[in-house]
Design an enzyme around this catalytic site. Structure first.
Site, mmCIF file in Angstrom:
data_model
loop_
_atom_site.group_PDB
_atom_site.id
_atom_site.type_symbol
_atom_site.label_atom_id
_atom_site.label_comp_id
_atom_site.label_asym_id
_atom_site.label_seq_id
_atom_site.Cartn_x
_atom_site.Cartn_y
_atom_site.Cartn_z
ATOM 1 N N ARG A 155 3.043 -1.307 -5.858
ATOM 2 C CA ARG A 155 3.206 -0.016 -6.521
ATOM 3 C C ARG A 155 4.538 0.666 -6.183
ATOM 4 O O ARG A 155 5.184 1.215 -7.073
ATOM 5 C CB ARG A 155 2.053 0.900 -6.082
ATOM 6 N N TYR A 199 -9.445 5.929 -11.714
ATOM 7 C CA TYR A 199 -9.175 6.541 -10.398
ATOM 8 C C TYR A 199 -8.935 8.045 -10.505
ATOM 9 O O TYR A 199 -8.404 8.636 -9.556
ATOM 10 C CB TYR A 199 -7.914 5.936 -9.768
ATOM 11 N N GLY A 241 0.768 -1.240 0.000
ATOM 12 C CA GLY A 241 0.000 0.000 0.000
ATOM 13 C C GLY A 241 0.792 1.277 0.000
ATOM 14 O O GLY A 241 0.215 2.362 -0.157
ATOM 15 N N ARG A 271 -5.735 3.810 -15.386
ATOM 16 C CA ARG A 271 -5.760 4.529 -14.103
ATOM 17 C C ARG A 271 -6.394 5.921 -14.169
ATOM 18 O O ARG A 271 -7.176 6.264 -13.291
ATOM 19 C CB ARG A 271 -4.354 4.605 -13.490
ATOM 20 N N CYS A 283 -13.738 5.003 -27.863
ATOM 21 C CA CYS A 283 -15.017 5.715 -27.941
ATOM 22 C C CYS A 283 -15.666 5.851 -26.570
ATOM 23 O O CYS A 283 -16.709 5.266 -26.296
ATOM 24 C CB CYS A 283 -15.932 5.002 -28.921
ATOM 25 N N GLU A 284 -14.998 6.599 -25.682
ATOM 26 C CA GLU A 284 -15.500 6.890 -24.341
ATOM 27 C C GLU A 284 -14.922 8.253 -23.969
ATOM 28 O O GLU A 284 -13.721 8.467 -24.142
ATOM 29 C CB GLU A 284 -14.953 5.887 -23.301
HETATM 30 C C1 LIG Z 1 -2.809 -5.145 -3.911
HETATM 31 C C2 LIG Z 1 -2.236 -5.776 -2.694
HETATM 32 C C3 LIG Z 1 -0.935 -5.465 -2.279
HETATM 33 C C4 LIG Z 1 -0.071 -4.464 -2.982
HETATM 34 O O1 LIG Z 1 -0.559 -3.155 -2.872
HETATM 35 P P1 LIG Z 1 0.341 -1.924 -3.359
HETATM 36 O O2 LIG Z 1 -0.502 -0.741 -3.095
HETATM 37 O O3 LIG Z 1 0.620 -2.120 -4.795
HETATM 38 O O4 LIG Z 1 1.590 -1.940 -2.541
HETATM 39 C C5 LIG Z 1 -0.445 -6.116 -1.169
HETATM 40 N N1 LIG Z 1 -1.194 -7.018 -0.486
HETATM 41 C C6 LIG Z 1 -2.453 -7.328 -0.856
HETATM 42 C C7 LIG Z 1 -3.219 -8.318 -0.072
HETATM 43 C C8 LIG Z 1 -3.021 -6.713 -1.971
HETATM 44 O O5 LIG Z 1 -4.263 -7.009 -2.327
#
Ligand SMILES: *Cc1c(COP(=O)(O)O)cnc(C)c1O
Length: 449
Positions: free
Chosen positions: A302, A342, A265, A338, A370-371
């Site tokens: 990420r 988002y 995350g 993305r 086409c969006e």
């Molecule tokens: C998507 C996911 C990650 C990775 O998330 P990032 O934001 O890319 O670091 C890690 N663990 C689980 C369980 C996920 O679903």
């Protein structure tokens, strides 16, 4: 500036020099234009065509090492399991596997990709809210490090598969800590209302149940509260503190815990976000989980791969609308979704040396799908970009190629790995023949008129 032309953000967009200063693998060369490591991106676009994803091996290695070193310097015994859903290119997985990374997978396909890239099953975690019996059986057969279970129903299913196959399943329980990661609603996963994990209040009883099931070896607790987390460490600390409390309670009851899985995350700066550092994350883990003295795991996707990749595209034409300039590219939302999904902001740099220093004017950057949602950027300051001009979308190495589709019957883009001065196509562009090849028109529809 007239509002229809302005960027939707209330701070000015970073300029080309700002974007390059933050990204050490990219630089502007006076003759070669935009260069990734030692390879002019124009050369790749010319030989491999566009749209094409390009990943920097050196950047993948450097970012993996930065996380590993931060965890080590915090005094943590930690392992890193790259989230394959961010980027499941075999070449990318191989680079990271060779660095010692494991993988976090969420499907049979990702498990197979990680194994095909040479990542041993003993370094792979299987996450996800809906694993099929077939996927569980495959994971056990491979000798997977751990399965992260997300519900009581899933624990029972894992126990059944384990019994049927005569194997012991190492199972970690994913907790829903009910904390707000303050990220985009579509990538927030740690709220009670989200589909992920076991409700905190139900977790202790379920963990004890796991310990009583013959086919299950309870291995620990996991938490993952969302993606692209940039607002400091408060949400992480809150989630890890809840895991620590629960772990202490379970240990006090004599239940075994081998390790704690801290999820992924960690956010990155796409535009001007102040993203937390690996040291800050490691510090949050040490402060909350450190006193338990257990090994910890991280599942970053990420943070490792995002900045390592760009998407190259060519300008199809510049369309002069009323009050607006549209730069129409050969890349579209089916390639990089993305922005449409988002409202994400990606830096866009021209590749040609002169274009990096030419006068700028606002443009909407769009794809040919086409969006109306097929819009990459509004009011972006860009030079004149005549047909054939090349651009790079920055930070496209995570949730880029993996989220692509063939919408509008557009073949999947090519992928390239750059390693120093070397580069290779690691996935050729999908052919139009391949796009149609596995379809069948039933005989009973008769011959085409
Ligand atoms: C998507 C996911 C990650 C990775 O998330 P990032 O934001 O890319 O670091 C890690 N663990 C689980 C369980 C996920 O679903």
């Amino acid at each position: 500036m007239a509002s229809p032309l302005a960027s939707p953000h209330d701070t000015p967009d970073p300029d080309f020099a700002d974007l390059l200063a933050q990204r050490p693998h990219l630089r502007a060369h006076v003759l070669d234009g935009l260069v990734m490591d030692d390879v002019p991106l124009v050369n790749i676009a010319r030989e491999a065509g566009t749209p094409t994803w390009v990943y920097s091996a050196a950047t993948l290695r450097r970012r993996h090492a930065a996380l590993r070193d931060a965890l080590r310097e915090a005094g943590l015994a930690a392992s890193i399991h790259f989230a394959a859903k961010a980027n499941d290119s075999l070449a990318v997985l191989r680079v990271l596997g060779d660095e010692g990374a494991g993988a976090d997978v969420v499907s049979e396909g990702e498990l197979r990709a990680a194994r095909a890239a040479g990542i041993p099953a003993s370094r792979i975690v299987f996450s996800g809210v809906g694993k099929s019996a077939r996927e569980i059986a495959l994971a056990l057969e491979e000798g997977i490090l751990q399965i992260n279970a997300e519900s009581a129903e899933e624990v029972e299913r894992i126990a059944e598969v384990a019994a049927a196959t005569g194997r012991e399943a190492p199972v970690t329980l994913r907790i829903n800590p009910d904390v707000d990661a303050r990220t985009h609603a579509k990538i927030s996963t740690g709220l009670a209302e989200n589909k992920f994990g076991i409700a905190y209040g139900d977790a202790a009883a379920l963990y004890a149940r796991m310990a009583s099931l013959p086919g299950i070896r309870p291995t620990g607790l996991a938490v993952h509260i969302g993606s692209q987390i940039t607002e400091g460490m408060a949400a992480y600390r809150a989630a890890y503190a809840r895991v620590a409390d629960l772990a202490r309670a379970l240990l006090a009851r004599g239940l075994p815990i081998e390790r704690l899985d801290c999820g992924g995350g960690l956010g990155i700066p796409y535009r001007d976000e102040i993203a937390p550092t690996p040291a800050a994350l490691a510090g949050a883990i040490r402060a909350t989980l450190g006193p338990l003295g257990l090994p910890v795991m991280l599942e970053p996707g990420r943070w490792i791969a995002g900045p390592a990749g760009v998407l190259l595209a060519s300008v199809v034409l510049q369309k002069r609308g009323q009050n607006r300039r549209f730069v129409v590219l050969d890349a579209a939302m089916n390639d990089l979704v993305r922005p449409a999904m988002y409202e994400a902001w990606h830096g866009i740099l021209p590749l040609a040396p002169d274009a990096l220093h030419a006068p700028l004017a606002p443009a909407d950057v769009v794809g040919p799908v086409c969006e109306t949602g097929d819009t990459f950027a509004r009011g972006r300051a860009l030079p004149d970009l005549p047909p054939g001009a090349l651009v790079a979308f920055l930070d496209a190495g995570a949730y880029g190629a993996t989220m692509s589709s063939t919408y509008n019957a557009r073949p999947l883009a090519a992928e390239v790995l750059v390693d120093g001065h070397r580069w290779a196509v690691t996935r050729p562009r999908q052919s139009h023949e391949a796009l149609l090849a596995n379809q069948v028109v039933p005989d009973w529809l008769g011959a085409a008129a």
